[in-house]
Design an enzyme around this catalytic site. Structure first.
Site, PDB file in Angstrom:
ATOM      1  N   ASP A  53       0.806  -1.210   0.000  1.00 21.89           N
ATOM      2  CA  ASP A  53       0.000   0.000   0.000  1.00 21.89           C
ATOM      3  C   ASP A  53       0.848   1.272   0.000  1.00 21.89           C
ATOM      4  OD1 ASP A  53      -2.402   1.499   0.271  1.00 21.89           O
ATOM      5  OD2 ASP A  53      -2.112   1.606   2.446  1.00 21.89           O
ATOM      6  N   GLU A  95       3.301  -7.986   7.451  1.00 17.48           N
ATOM      7  CA  GLU A  95       2.033  -8.562   7.032  1.00 17.48           C
ATOM      8  C   GLU A  95       2.159  -9.681   6.002  1.00 17.48           C
ATOM      9  OE1 GLU A  95      -0.895  -5.563   6.175  1.00 17.48           O
ATOM     10  OE2 GLU A  95      -1.066  -5.185   8.320  1.00 17.48           O
ATOM     11  N   TYR A 101      -6.737  -3.118  12.795  1.00 11.39           N
ATOM     12  CA  TYR A 101      -7.604  -2.018  12.348  1.00 11.39           C
ATOM     13  C   TYR A 101      -9.055  -2.201  12.777  1.00 11.39           C
ATOM     14  CZ  TYR A 101      -3.640  -0.251   9.751  1.00 11.39           C
ATOM     15  OH  TYR A 101      -2.413   0.279   9.431  1.00 11.39           O
ATOM     16  N   GLU A 119       0.865  -1.174  13.988  1.00 10.95           N
ATOM     17  CA  GLU A 119      -0.081  -0.387  13.180  1.00 10.95           C
ATOM     18  C   GLU A 119      -1.456  -0.393  13.820  1.00 10.95           C
ATOM     19  OE1 GLU A 119      -0.359  -1.193   8.964  1.00 10.95           O
ATOM     20  OE2 GLU A 119       1.804  -1.439   8.791  1.00 10.95           O
TER      21      GLU A 119
HETATM   22  C1  GCB Z   1      -1.336  -2.289   6.628  1.00 11.37           C
HETATM   23  C2  GCB Z   1      -0.047  -2.177   5.891  1.00 11.37           C
HETATM   24  C3  GCB Z   1       0.252  -0.754   5.497  1.00 11.37           C
HETATM   25  C4  GCB Z   1      -1.017  -0.080   4.996  1.00 11.37           C
HETATM   26  C5  GCB Z   1      -2.019  -0.060   6.132  1.00 11.37           C
HETATM   27  C6  GCB Z   1      -3.357   0.572   5.756  1.00 11.37           C
HETATM   28  O1  GCB Z   1      -1.615  -3.186   7.330  1.00 11.37           O
HETATM   29  O2  GCB Z   1       1.034  -2.739   6.581  1.00 11.37           O
HETATM   30  O3  GCB Z   1       1.254  -0.756   4.521  1.00 11.37           O
HETATM   31  O4  GCB Z   1      -0.771   1.195   4.513  1.00 11.37           O
HETATM   32  O5  GCB Z   1      -2.287  -1.362   6.514  1.00 11.37           O
HETATM   33  O6  GCB Z   1      -3.501   1.769   5.901  1.00 11.37           O
HETATM   34  O7  GCB Z   1      -4.223  -0.150   5.297  1.00 11.37           O
END
Ligand code: GCB
Length: 605
Positions: free
Chosen positions: A167, A418, A474, A512
């Site tokens: 990403d 990931e 998330y 994250e």
């Molecule tokens: C993740 C990735 C990261 C993305 C992020 C997102 O898990 O490691 O590279 O930018 O999520 O914002 O979805």
């Protein structure tokens, strides 16, 4: 062993370094005609481009920005006559993702891997007291056999296009500095350091590699310039009485001077700033100098307007000032080793760095951040090509550790981001890379990898290899966002309870968590993407973090908004920044500042 030294280029009594940064001639080669047409002797046309920089964001046409394939760079360099008899190198701090170097029309070397340095030894081909032509062919195609992973497709119009499995925009080119270097024929090649702290004293165990047999002398100076220890021999111990330790936001840097001697003549001299500190995992604690630390900070990117992923010294300074302002003490170099100058600054400013190799995209998906939360599984490590990928991955780890091992700021290695780790086939692959990092690092720093959302206590086959567990989560964004946030919290706590029940006796950190937020969007009551929702999301996650004693760090995604590939999931880039891409605070920056300033370094002990 690497056939070039990873030591940062520095001028000393025996070494000369000339910057080759500036404008280089530039030419895209979509037809792959460069070799046939003799571009190795000089490029056609007159276009010029700055180095260091990504090439993509300078131009106004989309074909150039999206260009995938070979691109050529050219610059003249003057080699002084007084350098005759020395070893002459052209050092590329990075060429993304692979490059071949020609000097005076002769092919010198090739390098694969876009985030670590390499040297072209041009001693045999340079003309002294004359201009010499350096030509570099850089290629930015993505594959599944190198890192970061992705694929390259051909569009109906015949143009190639990158499809990253990650990403961030596939910025590329000569994104870091280039130097012309003159070294003595017998020179310092490598250095390893390890520390022992005993009460107020410390021992620095050193090991120097040189390219010859002459004796080595080592001296250590404190910040006031006083010599505090010395030793003779390629390996040895420097004993430092009343040592000043390297601490978070209180960094003390000694200066190590290494000399190769011929009687009393200096053959070569190299200097390295070092910080005396130890790093260790004990139970659920991360210990720096034997004392627990709680990580507060960010997953970052090297990313800014106009120069893309190109090293930008001004942006670096601003980023450190913002990190200090907000009360952060650490960051992860997501998702590749950063420019060397950033580690030097972290050494100076006393930041803790989790250094990540570019092993990202090992989950076959163009939207893995989304799909992983639906439970998608891909058999990434069961391909016929997996052994080739593993070889490239190990080489990238070797280069990262060789380059970064002497930075006191580097407290851990992140070996993958990931990856697909829910498949049995992942385990032997992971075992190899974890073992390899351990072998290479004299300090035996902790190793980790960042777990994607489908890698859970009952599905992940590899977390046991990590010295501390890093979670990318998330809940409240990709899972149950908006008004459903109470359901997100419930799922989040359920997962954390499952980890707790496993009783791993290891620290966990969040590498994250975050929510996309448009810099100008306000809405009362909140909606997802508004500043209000980013705060709501953070209040929920922070409460969860505070509920579990084994959570020993929080690194929010991301420090700043950053460019990604275009698509329906991203609004001209990823907007999870706490700061905008122009490095101004979103509302949530004030919330985080308040929280982080209130959390002690040894929070949760
Ligand atoms: C993740 C990735 C990261 C993305 C992020 C997102 O898990 O490691 O590279 O930018 O999520 O914002 O979805």
């Amino acid at each position: 062993m690497l056939d070039y030294s990873m030591l940062y280029p520095k001028e000393t009594v025996s070494r000369r370094v000339v910057s080759m940064d500036g404008m280089w001639k530039f030419h895209l080669d979509g037809q792959e005609i460069g070799e046939k047409e003799g571009w190795i002797h000089g490029l056609p046309g007159t276009d010029m481009i700055p180095v260091p920089a990504s090439f993509q964001d300078f131009y106004t046409d989309k074909d150039t920005r999206e260009f995938t394939g070979d691109m050529w760079y050219e610059k003249d360099m003057f080699v002084p006559g007084e350098w005759e008899g020395k070893q002459i190198l052209v050092r590329f701090a990075a060429a993304t993702h692979r490059a071949t170097v020609y000097v005076n029309g002769v092919e010198i070397t090739s390098h694969e891997g876009g985030f670590t340095p390499f040297c072209a030894d041009v001693t045999e081909v340079v003309r002294y007291n004359a201009h010499n032509k350096v030509v570099v062919k850089v290629n930015n195609e993505l594959t599944e056999t190198n890192i970061p992973c992705g694929k390259t497709i051909t569009l109906p119009n015949g143009k190639k296009m990158n499809k990253p499995y990650f990403d961030f925009f596939n910025y590329s080119g000569l994104q870091r500095s280039v130097h012309l270097v003159a070294l003595p024929k017998e020179s310092v090649f490598d250095l390893d350091l390890d520390y022992e702290i005993n009460g107020s004293d410390a021992k620095v165990n050193y090991s120097v590699k040189t390219t010859g047999d002459k004796p080595v002398k080592v001296e250590l100076f404190d910040e006031a310039g006083n010599k505090v220890a010395e030793s003779v021999g390629k390996t040895g111990i420097l004993s430092v009485a009343d040592a000043h330790l390297w601490r978070v936001h209180n960094a003390y840097l000694y200066r190590l001077v290494i000399r190769i001697m011929d009687e009393d003549k200096i053959v070569d001299e190299y200097e390295q700033e070092i910080g005396i500190r130890t790093v260790e995992i004990k139970g659920t604690s991360i210990l720096l100098n034997g004392e627990p630390v709680y990580l507060k900070g960010f997953g970052k990117h090297e990313d800014s307007d106009i120069v893309g992923r190109g090293f930008n010294i001004g942006v670096m300074k601003r980023d450190f000032e913002l990190m200090k302002w907000i009360g952060a003490n650490s960051f992860r170099t997501a998702h590749y080793p950063y420019s060397e100058e950033i580690y030097q600054m972290a050494d100076r400013e006393g930041f803790l760095v989790i250094d990540e190799v570019a092993a990202v995209g090992m989950f076959e998906s163009l939207m893995n951040f989304m799909e992983a939360s639906t439970g998608k599984v891909t058999a990434f490590f069961e391909k016929e090509t997996t052994p080739i990928l593993l070889k490239a991955h190990k080489k990238a780890i070797e280069e990262m550790i060789a380059r970064d091992k002497n930075h006191p700021c580097v407290i851990a290695w992140s070996l993958l981001n990931e990856p697909e780790s829910t498949n049995e086939a992942a385990t032997p692959y992971f075992e190899e890379v974890f073992k390899y990092a351990h072998e290479l690092d004299v300090q035996k720093r902790p190793r980790t990898f960042a777990l994607i959302m489908n890698s859970l206590p009952n599905t992940c086959k590899c977390y046991h290899l990590s010295d501390f567990i890093s979670l990318n989560r998330y809940y409240g964004w990709y899972v149950k966002g908006g008004y459903e946030i109470c359901a997100a919290e419930e799922l989040f706590r359920k997962e954390m309870d499952e980890w707790k029940a496993l009783n791993l006796n290891k620290p966990f950190i969040f590498t994250e968590y975050g929510a996309d937020t448009l810099g100008l969007e306000h809405k009362l009551p909140s909606v997802m993407w508004s500043q209000e929702y980013q705060d709501e999301y953070l209040n929920m996650t922070n409460e969860v973090f505070d509920s579990y004693d084994f959570i020993k760090g929080e690194q929010i995604w991301n420090f700043a908004d950053f460019q990604t590939t275009e698509g329906i999931m991203r609004v001209n880039g990823n907007k999870k920044g706490v700061f905008t891409r122009q490095r101004q605070p979103k509302d949530t920056a004030y919330l985080l500042k308040k929280r982080w300033e209130g959390l002690d370094l040894n929070y949760k002990g």
